[in-house]
Design a protein around this motif. Structure first.
Motif, PDB file in Angstrom:
ATOM      1  N   PRO A  21       0.827  -1.209   0.000  1.00  0.00           N
ATOM      2  CA  PRO A  21       0.000   0.000   0.000  1.00  0.00           C
ATOM      3  C   PRO A  21       0.867   1.266   0.000  1.00  0.00           C
ATOM      4  CG  PRO A  21      -0.355  -1.300   2.002  1.00  0.00           C
ATOM      5  CD  PRO A  21       0.670  -2.001   1.191  1.00  0.00           C
ATOM      6  N   PRO A  47       0.401   5.508   0.321  1.00  0.00           N
ATOM      7  CA  PRO A  47      -0.595   6.539   0.631  1.00  0.00           C
ATOM      8  C   PRO A  47      -0.688   7.611  -0.460  1.00  0.00           C
ATOM      9  CG  PRO A  47       1.382   6.874   1.943  1.00  0.00           C
ATOM     10  CD  PRO A  47       1.566   5.580   1.193  1.00  0.00           C
ATOM     11  N   THR A  48      -1.907   8.065  -0.679  1.00  0.00           N
ATOM     12  CA  THR A  48      -2.183   9.193  -1.565  1.00  0.00           C
ATOM     13  C   THR A  48      -2.673  10.320  -0.678  1.00  0.00           C
ATOM     14  OG1 THR A  48      -2.752   7.735  -3.386  1.00  0.00           O
ATOM     15  CG2 THR A  48      -3.585   9.983  -3.503  1.00  0.00           C
ATOM     16  N   LEU A  49      -2.140  11.525  -0.865  1.00  0.00           N
ATOM     17  CA  LEU A  49      -2.468  12.644   0.008  1.00  0.00           C
ATOM     18  C   LEU A  49      -3.185  13.731  -0.775  1.00  0.00           C
ATOM     19  CD1 LEU A  49      -2.195  14.082   2.760  1.00  0.00           C
ATOM     20  CD2 LEU A  49       0.028  14.897   1.997  1.00  0.00           C
ATOM     21  N   ALA A  59      -1.811   5.861  -7.088  1.00  0.00           N
ATOM     22  CA  ALA A  59      -1.305   5.728  -5.725  1.00  0.00           C
ATOM     23  C   ALA A  59       0.005   6.492  -5.559  1.00  0.00           C
ATOM     24  CB  ALA A  59      -1.088   4.261  -5.397  1.00  0.00           C
ATOM     25  N   GLY A  60       0.177   7.099  -4.396  1.00  0.00           N
ATOM     26  CA  GLY A  60       1.412   7.789  -4.066  1.00  0.00           C
ATOM     27  C   GLY A  60       1.467   9.236  -4.513  1.00  0.00           C
TER      28      GLY A  60
END
Length: 70
Positions: free
Chosen positions: A6, A8-10, A25-26
Motif C-alpha cells: 500500500p 498513501p495518496t495525500l 497511488a502515491g
C-alpha cells in the motif's frame, strides 16, 4: 512474498477533485489545487494549480483567478 504494497495518496486542504478523475497511488495533490472531471493524475500536483484532462498543468494558479473575480 507480497508483491503489492500500500502507498498513501495525500489530498491536501481545499483541493477539489472532479467527477470520474483517476488518481494513481502515491500522488500528492497540493493545497487548493483543482483536478478537472475525468483527469488522470500520474504525478504530484503543486498547490493552487488547475489540471484538466489530457494535459499536464493547464495554466494558471487557481488563487490568481479567484482574486480577479473578487
Amino acid at each position: 512474498r507480497n508483491l503489492w504494497e500500500p502507498v498513501p495518496t495525500l489530498v491536501k486542504r481545499n483541493a477539489k477533485i472532479g467527477a470520474n478523475a483517476t488518481i494513481l497511488a502515491g500522488v500528492i495533490i497540493g493545497e487548493g489545487a483543482v483536478v478537472g472531471m475525468g483527469a488522470t493524475v500520474t504525478q504530484d500536483i503543486p498547490g493552487g494549480e488547475l489540471w484538466l484532462n489530457r494535459c499536464t498543468q493547464c495554466g494558471w494558479p487557481v488563487h490568481a483567478q479567484f482574486k480577479r473575480l473578487a
